[in-house]
Write an enzyme that holds these catalytic residues in place. Structure first.
Site, mmCIF file in Angstrom:
data_model
loop_
_atom_site.group_PDB
_atom_site.id
_atom_site.type_symbol
_atom_site.label_atom_id
_atom_site.label_comp_id
_atom_site.label_asym_id
_atom_site.label_seq_id
_atom_site.Cartn_x
_atom_site.Cartn_y
_atom_site.Cartn_z
ATOM 1 N N PRO A 260 55.881 18.779 34.770
ATOM 2 C CA PRO A 260 55.189 19.618 35.806
ATOM 3 C C PRO A 260 54.690 20.749 35.770
ATOM 4 C CG PRO A 260 57.664 19.910 36.098
ATOM 5 C CD PRO A 260 57.456 19.138 34.882
ATOM 6 N N GLY A 261 53.239 20.936 36.053
ATOM 7 C CA GLY A 261 52.720 22.475 36.141
ATOM 8 C C GLY A 261 52.746 23.005 37.641
ATOM 9 N N ARG A 298 39.338 27.511 41.830
ATOM 10 C CA ARG A 298 39.813 26.219 42.367
ATOM 11 C C ARG A 298 39.057 25.596 43.517
ATOM 12 N NH1 ARG A 298 44.198 24.320 43.895
ATOM 13 N NH2 ARG A 298 44.116 22.650 42.577
ATOM 14 N N CYS A 328 27.476 37.081 42.017
ATOM 15 C CA CYS A 328 26.045 36.574 42.431
ATOM 16 C C CYS A 328 25.584 35.318 42.261
ATOM 17 C CB CYS A 328 25.043 37.785 41.559
ATOM 18 S SG CYS A 328 25.133 39.330 42.225
ATOM 19 N N GLU A 329 26.500 34.546 43.153
ATOM 20 C CA GLU A 329 26.329 33.067 43.271
ATOM 21 C C GLU A 329 27.049 32.772 44.326
ATOM 22 O OE1 GLU A 329 26.971 29.816 39.819
ATOM 23 O OE2 GLU A 329 26.367 31.871 38.951
ATOM 24 N N TYR A 356 46.786 27.067 37.839
ATOM 25 C CA TYR A 356 45.378 26.810 37.659
ATOM 26 C C TYR A 356 44.559 27.924 38.254
ATOM 27 C CZ TYR A 356 47.697 22.386 36.040
ATOM 28 O OH TYR A 356 48.201 21.575 35.601
#
Ligand code: PLP
Length: 401
Positions: A260-261, A298, A328-329, A356
């Protein structure tokens, strides 16, 4: 660890900052262990790629986990954290033979998911025990139907190639000591997991000297109130019965392993950012924080939902906001979220920031990566310094023009 502690951490270490609660990691670990308490030889290997700070790895070691690694660098981190190489499994995909050889020399358990590499490895090192990663072609996840995964997946050795796998083992006289699967997705439906396990059990009978069967991971955790999560307790009950039956059939004791992570660390993590500015358009109030997808990708990458609350005004009346970053996006953390009224300078907290998140952070826009803090023994311990500008410039070479 409560909100007051988080505020203190934010003042002491600055923002943005990742904070991990070791108590939560421990309780998740114990939950999994208890769910399989009737299995004496259970191995829990933490998936390093979810959160790879060496102090986290050391804490895992203290709890008694092993490690699941996917690169030689993760193996090295595990060794630095003090793990016995035998408690580290290396499950790469698409790496060079050279890297597998190097890892093998450290004594780490190799897990191979490709027939050509298996043949090469077996021919050169017939005495090194190897685990094989099988792809049972079962797709889990949002869809509760049992469906056969695409035959073209890049992961694992297809169950349809078992005859070839067996031929390689016979020809090279190599020793297969483990069999593994990891279907990869957020598994909600236990029956799907059990169905895939059945395929693994059946195929395990092909190998006479197994020491462990590894069911990978993919356990889903809760991201918001009312969210369903994998019912680990039910899975524990059902898989235990099935595993014991397998052992009887197989005639020999083997270990049961998981990797498991997310399950171990997702909910332990809090990401603290500060609000740079509020910006009102015709339809929306934007809260712009001192972060972006360079730190926390994520929501943009997987469309994942992370709860956000205002640490500076937890009792405030709620209003609707779009929480965005400074990149800047377009980097929207959460759209149309009900959050306690926000003022500039307030600290916003993103939940489920343990898995993550930091491990996927980068330096886009030449921004610095945040600091990391571990809450351990009722104390906040800095486990990674905030990056400095030198870290951005360090490997760059300025040529004379
Ligand atoms: C990523 C990964 C895991 C961990 O998956 P989670 O969904 O975080 O539990 C386990 N095993 C392998 C081989 C992986 O690549």
């Amino acid at each position: 660890m409560n909100n007051k502690d988080l505020l203190t951490i934010s003042k002491k270490f600055g923002n943005p900052v990742y904070v991990y609660d070791s108590n939560k990691i421990e309780s998740q670990f114990l939950r999994l262990k208890n769910a399989f308490s009737k299995i004496s030889n259970l191995r829990i290997h933490f998936a390093v790629k979810a959160l790879s700070n060496i102090s986290i790895l050391k804490f895992m070691k203290k709890l008694g986990t092993g490690l699941d690694t996917v690169s030689i660098q993760e193996v090295k981190l595990g060794l630095i954290a003090g793990f016995d190489p035998k408690k580290i499994i290396y499950t790469p995909n698409g790496v060079s033979f050279d890297e597998i050889e190097k890892v093998s020399k450290t004594g780490v358990q190799i897990n191979i998911d490709n027939l050509s590499l298996l043949e090469q490895f077996g021919s050169k090192y017939p005495n090194t025990p190897v685990c094989v990663r099988i792809n049972p072609h079962v797709m889990a996840g949002g869809n509760s139907n049992i469906s056969v995964g695409h035959i073209d997946s890049k992961f694992g050795i297809s169950i349809h190639q078992i005859p070839h796998l067996k031929r390689i083992v016979e020809n090279t006289k190599m020793h297969i000591n483990g069999i593994h699967m990891h279907t990869g997705s957020d598994i909600l439906d236990i029956d799907v997991f059990l169905y895939a396990s059945e395929i693994l059990f059946n195929n395990a009978m092909n190998f006479k000297n197994l020491e462990f069967i590894d069911f990978g991971s993919g356990f889903k955790v809760s991201y918001k109130k009312g969210d369903k999560e994998t019912n680990i307790e039910e899975l524990g009950e059902k898989l235990t019965i099935r595993f014991k039956k397998f052992i009887k059939n197989y005639g020999k004791k083997v270990d049961l392993a998981f990797e498991p992570g997310k399950f171990l660390v997702s909910e332990s993590g809090y990401f603290l950012t500060s609000v740079n500015s509020l910006k009102q358009t015709t339809s929306t109030i934007f809260a712009q924080v001192d972060s972006g997808f360079n730190h926390f990708i994520r929501p943009m990458f997987y469309n994942s939902f992370h709860e956000i609350y205002n640490l500076s005004n937890t009792q405030g009346k709620k209003r609707f906001y779009s929480v965005v970053g400074y990149i800047c996006e377009t980097d929207t953390f959460g759209n149309n979220r009900e959050i306690e009224e926000i003022s500039e300078g307030d600290i916003l907290v993103f939940k489920n920031a343990g898995a993550y998140c930091f491990s996927m952070s980068n330096n886009y826009n030449s921004r610095l990566k945040p600091a990391e803090v571990l809450w351990y023994n009722n104390e906040a311990k800095l486990i990674r310094e905030r990056e400095r500008f030198e870290d951005i410039i360090n490997n760059q070479i300025e040529i004379s023009l």
